[in-house]
Design an enzyme around this catalytic site. Sequence first.
Site, mmCIF file in Angstrom:
data_model
loop_
_atom_site.group_PDB
_atom_site.id
_atom_site.type_symbol
_atom_site.label_atom_id
_atom_site.label_comp_id
_atom_site.label_asym_id
_atom_site.label_seq_id
_atom_site.Cartn_x
_atom_site.Cartn_y
_atom_site.Cartn_z
ATOM 1 N N SER A 220 0.836 -1.280 -0.053
ATOM 2 C CA SER A 220 0.032 -0.014 -0.263
ATOM 3 C C SER A 220 0.968 1.173 -0.053
ATOM 4 O O SER A 220 2.045 1.113 0.468
ATOM 5 C CB SER A 220 -0.969 0.145 1.298
ATOM 6 O OG SER A 220 -1.512 1.096 1.186
ATOM 7 N N TYR A 233 -2.497 -0.043 10.214
ATOM 8 C CA TYR A 233 -2.379 -0.705 9.015
ATOM 9 C C TYR A 233 -1.133 0.018 8.028
ATOM 10 O O TYR A 233 -0.410 -1.033 7.397
ATOM 11 C CB TYR A 233 -3.604 -0.041 8.267
ATOM 12 C CG TYR A 233 -3.946 -0.585 6.862
ATOM 13 C CD1 TYR A 233 -4.317 -1.629 6.634
ATOM 14 C CD2 TYR A 233 -3.420 0.336 5.786
ATOM 15 C CE1 TYR A 233 -4.632 -2.211 5.192
ATOM 16 C CE2 TYR A 233 -3.673 -0.054 4.471
ATOM 17 C CZ TYR A 233 -4.209 -1.245 4.304
ATOM 18 O OH TYR A 233 -4.700 -1.763 2.698
#
Length: 325
Positions: A220, A233
């Site tokens: 990501s 995250y």
Amino acid sequence: MLAKTKTDTSKATQTQRSVQRKVDADDRKKAKSKPDGAMQAGARKYPEPPFPKQHHPKPGEEWQIKPAPLYDAPFWQGSKKLDGKVALITGGDSGIGRAVAVLFAREGADVALVYLSEDRDAGVTKQAVEAEGRRCLTLRGDVSRRPFCRRAVAATVKQLGGLDVLVNNAAFQVHSADFADLTEEHFDTTLKTNLYGYFHMAQEAMPHMKPGSAIINTGSVTGIDGSKQLIDYSMTKGGIHAFTKALSGNLIPKGIRVNAVAPGPVWTPLNPSEKTAEDVSQFGAKTPMKRPAQPEEIAPAYVFLASSQCSSYITGEILPIVGGY
């Protein structure tokens, strides 16, 4: 001499002010004009913010999302890049996983889909894969648990005849605006899914993979830049990037390539089940392209990294697809 210097500097000042006046006039025109819309550079026009305000329960189901994510890539022409291969995709029921499953099938691969509990979404993806003329196995379970990962790999090998490509894509993401509010349960769930899940699947898959096989991890942009509301995250995605680089070196002697795709905002069930309804309505608006990616815009990168025709000399790479960041 002084007079000449004064004349030269006066001319330079006049030139600068002339340039300034033009820029000021241009700025005034732009301020009155309609703002530029989202960048559209694909084979078809993609949705752009504002989206309907929505907030869905975890784990997020694609059939509930408005507008529906685009995954079928109707203009993509298969060319047997994965002919005869078997792929296992975690988080394969929806979002990026669904789009990857469809393109893998169009390129000639049979596909096993691992998903948590989204039976309806998994059924739609299975139908889409089978419509491409390939076999599809659906496997319901939790990748954070090692015994399930072992069973999933064993079922794939037994029922589809082998394992050539592993796509680690399953993820858990929920924001926490204040770091002090991030609970141990929240933190643990994120790490168990996003890190342990990748570790378990890769370790179980590796013994079944031959030279020329590939592991592709979903990273990501948050693993590159961080996100102040997604501390846990971001931490896992940065860990996935490091895991990719480290594992790639370890598996070179076995002929197994390991790479990662690091997307920016993508219109999938992950975010409408993570963000507030107000934030969802503007999702992706702050990217330079002023919209989120659709899953079918990300999936070709996975085909590229899975195919030894395309990327036989590529391993240990993190491929950002971030809309111009």
